[in-house]
Design a protein around this motif. Structure first.
Motif, PDB file in Angstrom:
ATOM      1  N   THR A   1       0.829  -1.206   0.000  1.00 45.00           N
ATOM      2  CA  THR A   1       0.000   0.000   0.000  1.00 45.00           C
ATOM      3  C   THR A   1       0.860   1.251   0.000  1.00 45.00           C
ATOM      4  OG1 THR A   1      -1.764   1.171   1.204  1.00 45.00           O
ATOM      5  CG2 THR A   1      -0.135   0.031   2.548  1.00 45.00           C
ATOM      6  N   THR A   2       0.314   2.355  -0.495  1.00 49.27           N
ATOM      7  CA  THR A   2       1.010   3.646  -0.427  1.00 49.27           C
ATOM      8  C   THR A   2       0.614   4.438   0.825  1.00 49.27           C
ATOM      9  OG1 THR A   2      -0.715   4.744  -1.727  1.00 49.27           O
ATOM     10  CG2 THR A   2       1.144   3.834  -2.960  1.00 49.27           C
ATOM     11  N   VAL A   3      -0.341   3.900   1.585  1.00 50.43           N
ATOM     12  CA  VAL A   3      -0.878   4.660   2.731  1.00 50.43           C
ATOM     13  C   VAL A   3       0.217   5.058   3.723  1.00 50.43           C
ATOM     14  CG1 VAL A   3      -2.281   4.387   4.826  1.00 50.43           C
ATOM     15  CG2 VAL A   3      -3.235   3.780   2.582  1.00 50.43           C
ATOM     16  N   PHE A   4       1.079   4.091   4.064  1.00 44.45           N
ATOM     17  CA  PHE A   4       2.079   4.392   5.102  1.00 44.45           C
ATOM     18  C   PHE A   4       3.099   5.426   4.622  1.00 44.45           C
ATOM     19  CE2 PHE A   4       0.587   0.120   6.445  1.00 44.45           C
ATOM     20  CZ  PHE A   4       0.121   0.468   7.702  1.00 44.45           C
ATOM     21  N   ASP A   5       3.471   5.359   3.340  1.00 44.99           N
ATOM     22  CA  ASP A   5       4.416   6.356   2.835  1.00 44.99           C
ATOM     23  C   ASP A   5       3.767   7.734   2.747  1.00 44.99           C
ATOM     24  OD1 ASP A   5       6.723   4.841   2.572  1.00 44.99           O
ATOM     25  OD2 ASP A   5       7.180   5.730   0.616  1.00 44.99           O
ATOM     26  N   THR A   6       2.507   7.754   2.405  1.00 49.35           N
ATOM     27  CA  THR A   6       1.816   9.045   2.341  1.00 49.35           C
ATOM     28  C   THR A   6       1.851   9.714   3.719  1.00 49.35           C
ATOM     29  OG1 THR A   6       0.403   8.264   0.573  1.00 49.35           O
ATOM     30  CG2 THR A   6      -0.395  10.161   1.816  1.00 49.35           C
ATOM     31  N   LEU A   7       1.615   8.931   4.754  1.00 52.10           N
ATOM     32  CA  LEU A   7       1.676   9.480   6.109  1.00 52.10           C
ATOM     33  C   LEU A   7       3.110   9.852   6.489  1.00 52.10           C
ATOM     34  CD1 LEU A   7      -0.902   7.094   7.764  1.00 52.10           C
ATOM     35  CD2 LEU A   7      -1.027   9.593   7.868  1.00 52.10           C
ATOM     36  N   ALA A   8       4.067   8.965   6.207  1.00 47.14           N
ATOM     37  CA  ALA A   8       5.457   9.228   6.608  1.00 47.14           C
ATOM     38  C   ALA A   8       6.049  10.377   5.800  1.00 47.14           C
ATOM     39  CB  ALA A   8       6.297   7.970   6.431  1.00 47.14           C
TER      40      ALA A   8
ATOM     41  N   GLY B   1       5.309  -3.091   1.559  1.00 49.05           N
ATOM     42  CA  GLY B   1       4.664  -4.286   2.083  1.00 49.05           C
ATOM     43  C   GLY B   1       4.672  -4.164   3.597  1.00 49.05           C
ATOM     44  N   ALA B   2       3.508  -4.243   4.213  1.00 52.90           N
ATOM     45  CA  ALA B   2       3.406  -4.008   5.662  1.00 52.90           C
ATOM     46  C   ALA B   2       2.209  -4.764   6.218  1.00 52.90           C
ATOM     47  CB  ALA B   2       3.249  -2.509   5.932  1.00 52.90           C
ATOM     48  N   LEU B   3       2.166  -4.888   7.540  1.00 51.84           N
ATOM     49  CA  LEU B   3       0.991  -5.518   8.142  1.00 51.84           C
ATOM     50  C   LEU B   3      -0.229  -4.610   7.951  1.00 51.84           C
ATOM     51  CD1 LEU B   3       2.370  -7.077  11.465  1.00 51.84           C
ATOM     52  CD2 LEU B   3       2.214  -8.082   9.170  1.00 51.84           C
ATOM     53  N   HIS B   4      -1.324  -5.242   7.593  1.00 59.54           N
ATOM     54  CA  HIS B   4      -2.595  -4.539   7.341  1.00 59.54           C
ATOM     55  C   HIS B   4      -3.237  -4.282   8.706  1.00 59.54           C
ATOM     56  CE1 HIS B   4      -5.684  -3.084   4.843  1.00 59.54           C
ATOM     57  NE2 HIS B   4      -6.352  -4.180   4.586  1.00 59.54           N
ATOM     58  N   ASN B   5      -3.000  -3.080   9.232  1.00 58.24           N
ATOM     59  CA  ASN B   5      -3.479  -2.785  10.587  1.00 58.24           C
ATOM     60  C   ASN B   5      -4.529  -1.678  10.557  1.00 58.24           C
ATOM     61  OD1 ASN B   5      -2.015  -0.447  10.155  1.00 58.24           O
ATOM     62  ND2 ASN B   5      -0.350  -0.988  11.565  1.00 58.24           N
ATOM     63  N   LYS B   6      -4.824  -1.129  11.712  1.00 60.24           N
ATOM     64  CA  LYS B   6      -5.877  -0.102  11.820  1.00 60.24           C
ATOM     65  C   LYS B   6      -5.677   1.026  10.819  1.00 60.24           C
ATOM     66  CE  LYS B   6      -6.723   0.253  16.652  1.00 60.24           C
ATOM     67  NZ  LYS B   6      -6.722   1.179  17.789  1.00 60.24           N
TER      68      LYS B   6
ATOM     69  N   SER C   1      -3.911   1.139   7.891  1.00 57.02           N
ATOM     70  CA  SER C   1      -4.116   0.812   6.473  1.00 57.02           C
ATOM     71  C   SER C   1      -5.567   0.432   6.214  1.00 57.02           C
ATOM     72  CB  SER C   1      -3.160  -0.296   6.030  1.00 57.02           C
ATOM     73  OG  SER C   1      -3.245  -1.412   6.883  1.00 57.02           O
ATOM     74  N   LYS C   2      -6.216  -0.194   7.203  1.00 58.47           N
ATOM     75  CA  LYS C   2      -7.636  -0.539   7.012  1.00 58.47           C
ATOM     76  C   LYS C   2      -8.487   0.724   6.891  1.00 58.47           C
ATOM     77  CE  LYS C   2      -7.314  -5.177   8.827  1.00 58.47           C
ATOM     78  NZ  LYS C   2      -7.119  -5.973  10.047  1.00 58.47           N
ATOM     79  N   ARG C   3      -8.071   1.770   7.597  1.00 54.20           N
ATOM     80  CA  ARG C   3      -8.814   3.038   7.508  1.00 54.20           C
ATOM     81  C   ARG C   3      -8.640   3.701   6.135  1.00 54.20           C
ATOM     82  NH1 ARG C   3     -11.266   6.615   6.455  1.00 54.20           N
ATOM     83  NH2 ARG C   3     -11.737   8.602   7.474  1.00 54.20           N
ATOM     84  N   TRP C   4      -7.414   3.615   5.542  1.00 59.62           N
ATOM     85  CA  TRP C   4      -7.107   4.478   4.397  1.00 59.62           C
ATOM     86  C   TRP C   4      -6.855   3.762   3.075  1.00 59.62           C
ATOM     87  CZ3 TRP C   4      -8.820   9.002   5.159  1.00 59.62           C
ATOM     88  CH2 TRP C   4      -8.730   9.608   6.426  1.00 59.62           C
TER      89      TRP C   4
ATOM     90  N   ALA D   1       2.075  -1.522  17.125  1.00 57.51           N
ATOM     91  CA  ALA D   1       1.899  -2.311  15.895  1.00 57.51           C
ATOM     92  C   ALA D   1       0.487  -2.198  15.324  1.00 57.51           C
ATOM     93  CB  ALA D   1       2.240  -3.779  16.146  1.00 57.51           C
ATOM     94  N   GLU D   2      -0.466  -1.793  16.133  1.00 54.32           N
ATOM     95  CA  GLU D   2      -1.842  -1.645  15.654  1.00 54.32           C
ATOM     96  C   GLU D   2      -1.999  -0.459  14.713  1.00 54.32           C
ATOM     97  OE1 GLU D   2      -4.719  -3.490  16.236  1.00 54.32           O
ATOM     98  OE2 GLU D   2      -3.224  -4.926  16.909  1.00 54.32           O
ATOM     99  N   SER D   3      -1.117   0.536  14.857  1.00 49.96           N
ATOM    100  CA  SER D   3      -1.285   1.772  14.083  1.00 49.96           C
ATOM    101  C   SER D   3      -0.045   2.196  13.311  1.00 49.96           C
ATOM    102  CB  SER D   3      -1.697   2.922  15.007  1.00 49.96           C
ATOM    103  OG  SER D   3      -2.915   2.629  15.643  1.00 49.96           O
ATOM    104  N   ALA D   4       1.139   1.835  13.770  1.00 45.88           N
ATOM    105  CA  ALA D   4       2.377   2.255  13.109  1.00 45.88           C
ATOM    106  C   ALA D   4       2.627   1.402  11.866  1.00 45.88           C
ATOM    107  CB  ALA D   4       3.551   2.115  14.077  1.00 45.88           C
TER     108      ALA D   4
END
Lengths: 366, 366
Positions: free
Chosen positions: A254-261, A277-282, A284-287, A319-322
């Motif tokens: 997903t691009t979600v985590f990079d967009t935030l970082a 590639g990352a764990l699908h957590n709160k 990524s599920k949100r965004w 780990a739930e959000s990071a």
């Protein structure tokens, strides 16, 4: 004591890079320090120190010193650089790092699609070769692999979409199995006197994965996530424990985590390398699937608060959000272990598996 | 004439399914007819006839008759059904097809996440088992694999995201390499007396891919795209030629083609099975990433025209605009060939590759 025969796997990679096991521990920024690289080398594999964006030369020097102190004397110093940033800021930092540490091997990650300021690709490869380092280039598509062949890399890492961490966006990359087979085929067909080694990366966490890499015609395999879940990896235990508990289904590119970082990082990853590639957590599920909405939020009044909340989760190792970088081989990881044990077990398991495969060949007279 | 020794690969799959080569030709609707299934069987593998949605029993009967006429006498009749549609319309059609043809093996594709009208999964598996057929279940995630293990399948096909045709949406599925390794591990750990066979599917088009499947602990591999580009496959030559010319980078998993096809199909595929691996052509380049816009267009005034244009491209076999189902192993396909030759070459190449791998094992006295 009797002298036990000992089996090992000889490939073009072990020959050329002087290691016993055809495994490379990938450079992971914030994870692959000197301690992990040394432990990987003690297992007989090639261990990398990640230089990241080279924004802090003293941090790299510290990790190199750790490696020198802890690695077996014959182990090669290997440093991984982010390919596009070693191009885009000019070669000064790269040259200084090479002058300071004289690494035997350097890797450029995500190098192939971002030319330097003059529009010329591979300036960094030329700098590294001139410094006497062997050069490993990571690629995620056949197009990138062809460019890496042109650049006369000593080794090409064919990294499939199932890898953890940065890589090509889903629609551009390929799966490890077909990508690695195809890149190995292209390398074998290259006209160079000494063909480049090819390693398979992405989703490999066990000896069967290493055996599969060799079956695909590669000279070895790359471990990322498996070594991230090791005792010697830098990084938070809470995140490592999340890896142990996760299953392949829990991993998302997903691009979600990079967009935030990227919203607070001084060194944002550009497209098309801005997916992880990352764990699908709160988070990524949100965004995930609502990236436009996320961009709009970050640009608007609530942006600063959203970024602050995410950044706090990263700093707390929640780990739930990071962001918890993870590849799809994570389902086979059962414990946080010393890197040396991981390498040795994978070596033994791969050899056993190859012998078992040979046993499946049945020869009859017609 | 001297009696040449002949090597073959014996696995739990060849044992249980009575074939010589550990390869299954996957059922592809509109592609896998009786002629292709028979040619696959002549190569020594398990060949499937695709029953599709079973909306035309006489079409299936015709293909079964072709198979009976062309297949070796010992070849098993194998029929593939779309799992969710064999559940959702009740078991009448399925039961009739089983009564009519008595297949030795049936496959249910995309079966695991859609329970029947009573909320009970696996009604179709029970019907097939009662009819005396062996049951193959295709899955795309670890969660689905666990359900297939509970259903006591005789064989589980672990199909990675790089497969051509229908499969789980990108964010739900996994790559073939980690998925197949994990499913094989779960099957080996199952408590049943006779563990189910596991086959790897997705991105496998050559002998090295088959060797990799065995390395991952699977009992064989599934061919889709490679047999679609065969002489005996039903379907348009223009599309087969597009497969020969394509590279792994040209393949995309997308919902765009199903969104267009569902707009006129009486048997639309439901989420999450409504993505396909296909060549990234004009149509997908126009709409991938803009799915909402496409849905809005189809619902609006211009919808009928857009659908008519797409349908015409499909009927004309226009590879630039029609759906050309393709997996990411497509880069290794160099020609449209007889299926029997394809199977035999892959068998020989896999055996050679396993022998080469054995040669990489070096034994020394410490």
């Amino acid at each position: 004591m009797s002298s036990e025969p000992r089996a090992s796997l000889n490939t073009a990679f072990t020959d050329r890079f002087g290691c016993r096991v055809p495994i490379m521990g990938t450079p992971m920024a914030g994870v692959s320090g000197g301690t992990l690289a040394a432990a990987t080398a003690r297992g007989g594999a090639l261990g990398f120190i990640a230089a990241g964006h080279l924004s802090d030369p003293s941090a790299l020097a510290e990790q190199v010193a750790l490696f020198r102190a802890l690695a077996p004397p014959e182990a090669l110093l290997c440093i991984g650089f982010v390919g596009y940033s070693s191009m885009s800021v000019g070669f000064g930092r790269l040259q200084a790092a090479l002058d300071d540490h004289r690494p035997s091997v350097v890797q450029f990650f995500a190098p192939a699609l971002v030319p330097d300021a003059d529009g010329c690709a591979w300036g960094n490869v030329a700098v590294a070769k001139k410094a006497g380092s062997k050069v490993v280039l990571q690629v995620g598509s056949v197009e990138e692999a062809k460019r890496a062949l042109e650049a006369e890399a000593d080794c090409i890492v064919a990294q499939g979409r199932e890898a953890g961490g940065h890589g090509l966006r889903t629609e551009l990359g390929s799966g490890t199995l077909p990508l690695a087979a195809r890149v190995a085929e292209l390398a074998r067909g290259s006209e160079r006197l000494l063909r480049p080694c090819v390693l398979a990366a992405g989703g490999i966490t066990c000896g069967k994965g290493l055996a599969a890499a060799l079956a695909l015609g590669c000279d070895g395999a790359v471990l990322g996530t498996r070594l991230w879940a090791s005792a010697e990896a830098l990084g938070k235990d809470s995140l490592k424990r999340a890896l142990v508990e996760a299953e392949a289904d829990d991993v998302l590119r997903t691009t979600v985590f990079d967009t935030l970082a990227n919203a607070y990082s001084p060194t944002p990853w550009p497209a098309p390398f801005d997916s992880v590639g990352a764990l699908h957590n709160k988070t990524s599920k949100r965004w995930h699937g609502k990236e436009d909405e996320l961009e709009a939020l970050l640009a608007g009044g609530q942006g600063a608060e959203t970024i602050a909340v995410f950044r706090a989760a990263v700093q707390a190792g929640d780990a739930e959000s990071a962001t918890v970088l993870a590849g799809e081989g994570v389902g086979a990881i059962g414990a946080i272990e010393p890197a040396e044990h991981i390498i040795l077990r994978i070596e033994v398991e791969a050899i056993d598996q190859i012998r078992r495969m040979s046993g499946a060949i049945y020869v009859s007279s017609l």
